[in-house]
Write a protein that holds these residues in place. Structure first.
Motif, PDB file in Angstrom:
ATOM      1  N   ASP A  51       0.793  -1.229   0.000  1.00  0.00           N
ATOM      2  CA  ASP A  51       0.000   0.000   0.000  1.00  0.00           C
ATOM      3  C   ASP A  51       0.830   1.286   0.000  1.00  0.00           C
ATOM      4  O   ASP A  51       0.265   2.372  -0.033  1.00  0.00           O
ATOM      5  N   SER A  52       2.174   1.187   0.054  1.00  0.00           N
ATOM      6  CA  SER A  52       3.010   2.389  -0.068  1.00  0.00           C
ATOM      7  C   SER A  52       2.756   3.031  -1.425  1.00  0.00           C
ATOM      8  O   SER A  52       2.432   2.357  -2.395  1.00  0.00           O
ATOM      9  N   LYS A  53       2.927   4.343  -1.471  1.00  0.00           N
ATOM     10  CA  LYS A  53       2.788   5.077  -2.724  1.00  0.00           C
ATOM     11  C   LYS A  53       4.190   5.346  -3.268  1.00  0.00           C
ATOM     12  O   LYS A  53       5.082   5.753  -2.528  1.00  0.00           O
ATOM     13  N   VAL A  54       4.362   5.125  -4.563  1.00  0.00           N
ATOM     14  CA  VAL A  54       5.612   5.424  -5.240  1.00  0.00           C
ATOM     15  C   VAL A  54       5.291   6.472  -6.288  1.00  0.00           C
ATOM     16  O   VAL A  54       4.437   6.261  -7.152  1.00  0.00           O
ATOM     17  N   ILE A  55       5.946   7.627  -6.192  1.00  0.00           N
ATOM     18  CA  ILE A  55       5.695   8.726  -7.118  1.00  0.00           C
ATOM     19  C   ILE A  55       6.918   8.901  -8.000  1.00  0.00           C
ATOM     20  O   ILE A  55       8.023   9.129  -7.499  1.00  0.00           O
ATOM     21  N   ALA A  56       6.721   8.756  -9.317  1.00  0.00           N
ATOM     22  CA  ALA A  56       7.801   8.911 -10.294  1.00  0.00           C
ATOM     23  C   ALA A  56       7.576  10.217 -11.052  1.00  0.00           C
ATOM     24  O   ALA A  56       6.477  10.472 -11.547  1.00  0.00           O
ATOM     25  N   VAL A  57       8.639  11.046 -11.145  1.00  0.00           N
ATOM     26  CA  VAL A  57       8.498  12.378 -11.749  1.00  0.00           C
ATOM     27  C   VAL A  57       9.671  12.675 -12.670  1.00  0.00           C
ATOM     28  O   VAL A  57      10.815  12.367 -12.339  1.00  0.00           O
ATOM     29  N   ASP A  58       9.372  13.273 -13.814  1.00  0.00           N
ATOM     30  CA  ASP A  58      10.406  13.914 -14.628  1.00  0.00           C
ATOM     31  C   ASP A  58       9.826  15.261 -15.077  1.00  0.00           C
ATOM     32  O   ASP A  58       8.799  15.685 -14.574  1.00  0.00           O
ATOM     33  N   GLY A  59      10.452  15.928 -16.001  1.00  0.00           N
ATOM     34  CA  GLY A  59       9.995  17.262 -16.385  1.00  0.00           C
ATOM     35  C   GLY A  59       8.687  17.294 -17.130  1.00  0.00           C
ATOM     36  O   GLY A  59       8.093  18.349 -17.314  1.00  0.00           O
ATOM     37  N   SER A  60       8.201  16.130 -17.580  1.00  0.00           N
ATOM     38  CA  SER A  60       6.983  16.143 -18.383  1.00  0.00           C
ATOM     39  C   SER A  60       5.888  15.207 -17.867  1.00  0.00           C
ATOM     40  O   SER A  60       4.780  15.249 -18.365  1.00  0.00           O
ATOM     41  N   ARG A  61       6.195  14.375 -16.863  1.00  0.00           N
ATOM     42  CA  ARG A  61       5.190  13.420 -16.379  1.00  0.00           C
ATOM     43  C   ARG A  61       5.323  13.199 -14.886  1.00  0.00           C
ATOM     44  O   ARG A  61       6.403  13.303 -14.328  1.00  0.00           O
ATOM     45  N   MET A  62       4.199  12.848 -14.292  1.00  0.00           N
ATOM     46  CA  MET A  62       4.169  12.398 -12.911  1.00  0.00           C
ATOM     47  C   MET A  62       3.226  11.210 -12.857  1.00  0.00           C
ATOM     48  O   MET A  62       2.139  11.263 -13.429  1.00  0.00           O
ATOM     49  N   ALA A  63       3.682  10.139 -12.239  1.00  0.00           N
ATOM     50  CA  ALA A  63       2.834   8.964 -12.079  1.00  0.00           C
ATOM     51  C   ALA A  63       2.917   8.510 -10.630  1.00  0.00           C
ATOM     52  O   ALA A  63       3.989   8.484 -10.034  1.00  0.00           O
ATOM     53  N   MET A  64       1.752   8.187 -10.063  1.00  0.00           N
ATOM     54  CA  MET A  64       1.732   7.646  -8.713  1.00  0.00           C
ATOM     55  C   MET A  64       1.265   6.203  -8.788  1.00  0.00           C
ATOM     56  O   MET A  64       0.242   5.903  -9.404  1.00  0.00           O
TER      57      MET A  64
END
Length: 151
Positions: A10-23
């Motif tokens: 149930d942990s959240k992993v947030i991936a980010v770059d300059g054009s996208r964010m995904a959780m």
């Protein structure tokens, strides 16, 4: 002694770059994470030519006939930084709305912008920050990296 990263269920992993964010949410086990996409945001990513068409400015020296060109602002980078700043605000909301652990994986420049815009309470709730570039379509490689990441 270093150990493998524990990504609780149930942990959240947030991936980010300059054009996208995904959780993602870990629906797998702590040492074998399986990430399920639960939220995604994309920057409408305009081409620099659409952001501005100015040529570099010129300055004239009053005592000399020479001219100097001013460097053109990187409008694409400004747009990416604005998007990442918005993402930092979204991360603040996510952290305040959940009791689950948060792991932040971001491109190094994006991670710097996010850190600058997160308050200390939010920063304290982030379990781990990993400076790597992963996109939202890469859940499996991201999960594999997290499983093998040493802390």
């Amino acid at each position: 002694m270093e150990s493998e990263m524990l990504v609780r269920k149930d942990s959240k992993v947030i991936a980010v770059d300059g054009s996208r964010m995904a959780m993602f949410k870990n629906v797998g086990e702590a040492f074998a994470p399986v990430l399920e996409l639960i939220e995604e945001h994309k920057n409408p990513s305009l081409r620099t030519s659409e952001l501005g068409t100015d040529r570099p400015g010129r300055s004239f020296q009053s005592k000399s006939p020479s001219r100097g060109a001013h460097e053109l602002t990187d409008l694409q980078q400004q747009e990416e930084d604005r998007f990442v700043t918005d993402v930092a605000q979204r991360i603040e909301q996510i952290v305040s709305d959940t009791k689950a652990g948060i792991i932040l994986v971001a491109a190094p420049r994006a991670l710097g912008v996010i850190r600058k815009h997160m308050n200390t309470e939010t920063s304290a709730r982030v379990l781990a920050e990993i400076a790597k570039d992963f996109g939202p379509d890469e859940a499996e490689p991201l999960a594999k990296m997290l499983a093998n990441h040493e802390v």
